[in-house]
Design an enzyme around this catalytic site. Structure first.
Site, PDB file in Angstrom:
ATOM      1  N   LYS A  90       2.259  82.903 -53.635  1.00 45.68           N
ATOM      2  CA  LYS A  90       2.097  82.678 -55.078  1.00 45.68           C
ATOM      3  C   LYS A  90       3.283  83.266 -55.844  1.00 45.68           C
ATOM      4  CE  LYS A  90      -1.742  82.556 -57.214  1.00 45.68           C
ATOM      5  NZ  LYS A  90      -2.004  81.123 -57.293  1.00 45.68           N
ATOM      6  N   ASN A  92      -1.312  79.371 -61.552  1.00 49.92           N
ATOM      7  CA  ASN A  92      -2.230  78.998 -60.471  1.00 49.92           C
ATOM      8  C   ASN A  92      -1.570  78.177 -59.371  1.00 49.92           C
ATOM      9  OD1 ASN A  92      -1.839  76.668 -61.928  1.00 49.92           O
ATOM     10  ND2 ASN A  92      -3.996  76.089 -62.025  1.00 49.92           N
ATOM     11  N   GLY A  98      -8.047  71.669 -54.681  1.00 49.43           N
ATOM     12  CA  GLY A  98      -7.548  73.004 -54.372  1.00 49.43           C
ATOM     13  C   GLY A  98      -8.519  74.083 -54.802  1.00 49.43           C
ATOM     14  N   THR A 116      -9.329  78.435 -55.107  1.00 50.12           N
ATOM     15  CA  THR A 116      -8.635  79.564 -55.714  1.00 50.12           C
ATOM     16  C   THR A 116      -8.119  80.474 -54.617  1.00 50.12           C
ATOM     17  OG1 THR A 116     -10.686  80.821 -55.835  1.00 50.12           O
ATOM     18  CG2 THR A 116     -10.143  79.453 -57.711  1.00 50.12           C
ATOM     19  N   HIS A 157     -10.716  68.369 -59.936  1.00 53.04           N
ATOM     20  CA  HIS A 157      -9.404  68.751 -59.398  1.00 53.04           C
ATOM     21  C   HIS A 157      -9.392  70.135 -58.769  1.00 53.04           C
ATOM     22  CE1 HIS A 157      -8.824  71.515 -62.719  1.00 53.04           C
ATOM     23  NE2 HIS A 157      -7.568  71.721 -62.415  1.00 53.04           N
ATOM     24  N   GLY A 158     -10.388  70.961 -59.047  1.00 52.93           N
ATOM     25  CA  GLY A 158     -10.390  72.322 -58.506  1.00 52.93           C
ATOM     26  C   GLY A 158     -11.581  73.092 -59.029  1.00 52.93           C
ATOM     27  N   GLU A 167      -0.214  77.288 -49.485  1.00 55.72           N
ATOM     28  CA  GLU A 167      -1.153  77.953 -48.582  1.00 55.72           C
ATOM     29  C   GLU A 167      -1.074  77.376 -47.175  1.00 55.72           C
ATOM     30  OE1 GLU A 167      -4.860  79.379 -51.477  1.00 55.72           O
ATOM     31  OE2 GLU A 167      -5.193  77.796 -49.992  1.00 55.72           O
ATOM     32  N   HIS A 189      -2.996  65.669 -61.065  1.00 58.99           N
ATOM     33  CA  HIS A 189      -4.171  65.890 -61.907  1.00 58.99           C
ATOM     34  C   HIS A 189      -3.850  66.200 -63.368  1.00 58.99           C
ATOM     35  CE1 HIS A 189      -4.056  69.875 -59.476  1.00 58.99           C
ATOM     36  NE2 HIS A 189      -3.488  70.129 -60.632  1.00 58.99           N
ATOM     37  N   ASN A 190      -2.638  65.873 -63.812  1.00 59.58           N
ATOM     38  CA  ASN A 190      -2.295  65.927 -65.248  1.00 59.58           C
ATOM     39  C   ASN A 190      -1.396  64.733 -65.555  1.00 59.58           C
ATOM     40  OD1 ASN A 190      -3.657  68.312 -65.707  1.00 59.58           O
ATOM     41  ND2 ASN A 190      -1.863  69.556 -66.106  1.00 59.58           N
TER      42      ASN A 190
END
Length: 523
Positions: free
Chosen positions: A522, A244, A420, A422, A446-447, A248, A371-372
């Site tokens: 990506k 993921n 973020g 998708t 976070h998303g 962008e 976010h981790n």
């Protein structure tokens, strides 16, 4: 013990308000604290549908529902407050029995559970740290870079700019970076974080000011990183990776809080930004794998029992716990250096296309969030100030205005929070609130959170249909692996707007502005 029916399970879940539910003690065995999760009406349906399906299978095999995993986290030793699930929470594989070390690693690798927060009292000798509460991609995070370009400046050369970004930033599984680095450089980067990037000329001085932890966790120790982890990380610096992760080119689509947006250098609709989402690559994965193996032994030695072996843990004060925290901090530093390196490459790509300098394009970092991660922080619990080890997995720090750990630029608005979207959908920037500080340890979503597994997405979606939809929306795409087009399609995820609106209306963060993509890179 006979599995409970769906109706019996519902007796343990109580609605608190329009956007929150309480999970009572006893929902799963050995809970030390209650659970709490945030959802709106649509996301609520998805959460309870997971639980209903689990009950219809008598709790055997398949996915472990998100509410059950919130309960399992609540059973970890030393947890305080509540085990909290955010609107982007999604279930992961919960294997009933793990019989050997490799099974433990494989099951944890398959565990996509995220959107969870848990805090542990560091003064409690029984309190634990769990790699499963951080995730395998340590310091997976998002960075937003603004520009002074308008959509009208970019549209005529959008394809050229997308290709330039794709050419500059290495992507995909096994991709190799172009940032020169030897073993000594890697050790320095692991301990110095963005200070290394700044010294080597890959970052601007102000980048560091606009980064969580200022881009460096001071407790990092490169000696706690295995040679195998270093070998995996050495060639990957400055690479996007796969899954993921993305880079962008985005356009400011809506502004909800003009004052906060202007403090971030966002002045008008149509302004061009760049968002980069990546983490610690193979190095972070190896750090987590190594920790799981050592903690499996520590759990046996110290008599620690958990409901889910994917939540393997060790006492914070133990050698294994301290080694993991120092290694995790080093991996987090690597991730910040990685995103800084890609920021450098993105600036070069834009400068080349527009025949000017990144400085003239005003390509400043708005903010960089993780976010981790697990970090030592001070929070109020039951009216008392406590020092806690806060685990955030698939959740983002969101500190309020006037907090000492956020930049001077954002003292009046609160910390920027980058959410973020998708592939092909919008992203959001929010700000932290005082209510979030009290309810969720200063944390928000976070998303989007997955709605379909990767395998199901490949089965159900058509490669060409997804590409056609993106093209019809005016989005250019560059992707290294065709299967990712289906896996990362918008249909594979929850609606990020649902997630953001829930957090906004619940008061744990506040909407600032919305971004829509015009080009996606990506792996």
């Amino acid at each position: 013990m006979k599995p409970r029916s769906y109706q019996e399970e519902l007796n343990f879940i109580e609605k608190l308000g329009d956007f929150s539910y309480r999970i009572k003690l006893g929902f799963v065995p050995n809970m030390n604290v209650e659970g709490l999760f945030y959802v709106n009406q649509h996301l609520e349906h998805l959460m309870f549908e997971e639980l209903q399906h689990h009950c219809s299978c008598n709790g055997i095999g398949g996915f472990l529902p998100g509410v059950k995993q919130i309960g399992n986290v609540a059973a970890l030793p030393g947890i305080v407050g509540k085990s909290i699930g955010l609107p982007d929470i999604h279930s992961g594989y919960g294997f009933a029995i793990v019989t050997d070390k490799q099974s433990l690693i494989n099951s944890s690798l398959n565990n996509d559970f995220s959107g969870n927060i848990a805090a542990f009292d560091v003064t409690n000798p029984m309190a634990v740290v769990s790699p499963g509460g951080v995730g395998f991609d340590i310091n997976c995070g998002v960075r937003l870079i603004r520009t002074n370009l308008d959509e009208r400046d970019v549209n005529p050369m959008k394809e050229t700019l997308a290709q330039s970004l794709y050419d500059h930033i290495p992507v995909g599984v096994g991709s190799r970076g172009i940032i020169p680095m030897n073993a000594r450089d890697l050790d320095e980067a692991l301990e110095m974080g963005m200070d290394w990037s700044l010294r080597e000329g890959y970052a601007w001085a102000e980048d560091k000011e606009h980064c969580e932890e200022f881009g460096r966790m001071l407790q990092a120790d490169s000696n706690k990183i295995s040679l195998r982890a270093k070998k995996r990380g050495l060639p990957q610096l400055g690479t996007l990776g796969a899954g993921n992760h993305y880079a962008e080119i985005q356009v400011v689509d809506e502004i909800y809080d003009q004052f906060a947006a202007q403090s971030m250098g966002i002045n008008y609709k149509g302004q061009i930004c760049v968002m980069v989402h990546s983490g610690s690559r193979g190095l972070g994965h190896q750090v987590a794998t190594d920790a799981l193996l050592s903690m499996e032994k520590a759990m046996i030695r110290d008599g620690i029992s958990v409901n889910d072996r994917q939540l393997a843990c060790a006492r914070i004060t133990s050698e294994e716990g301290q080694n993991y925290l120092k290694g995790m901090a080093a991996a987090a530093n690597y991730a910040w250096v990685n995103r800084s390196s890609m920021t450098f490459l993105a600036r070069q790509a834009f400068a080349k296309c527009f025949h000017t300098t990144p400085d003239d394009l005003d390509m400043h970092v708005v903010y960089d969030v993780s976010h981790n991660i697990a970090k030592i922080e001070e929070h109020i619990v039951d009216g008392k100030l406590k020092t806690l080890l806060v685990h955030r997995k698939g959740s983002t720090r969101a500190f309020p205005p006037h907090h000492p750990l956020i930049p001077v630029d954002y003292q009046l608005t609160g910390q920027p929070v980058l959410i973020g979207g998708t592939m092909g959908t919008c992203s959001y920037v929010m700000t932290g609130t005082s209510q979030g500080m009290l309810e969720t340890y200063g944390t928000t979503c976070h998303g989007a959170g997955r709605a379909l597994s990767r395998a199901k997405a490949r089965r159900c979606l058509s490669y060409q249909e997804v590409l056609d939809k993106l093209n019809a929306s005016g989005i250019s795409i560059r992707v290294a692996s065709p299967k990712l087009v289906m896996e990362e399609a918008p249909e594979s995820y929850k609606d990020v707007t649902d997630v953001v609106e829930t957090c906004h209306l619940a008061g744990i963060s506040r909407k600032c502005f919305k971004l829509r993509p015009i080009a996606v890179i990506k792996g």
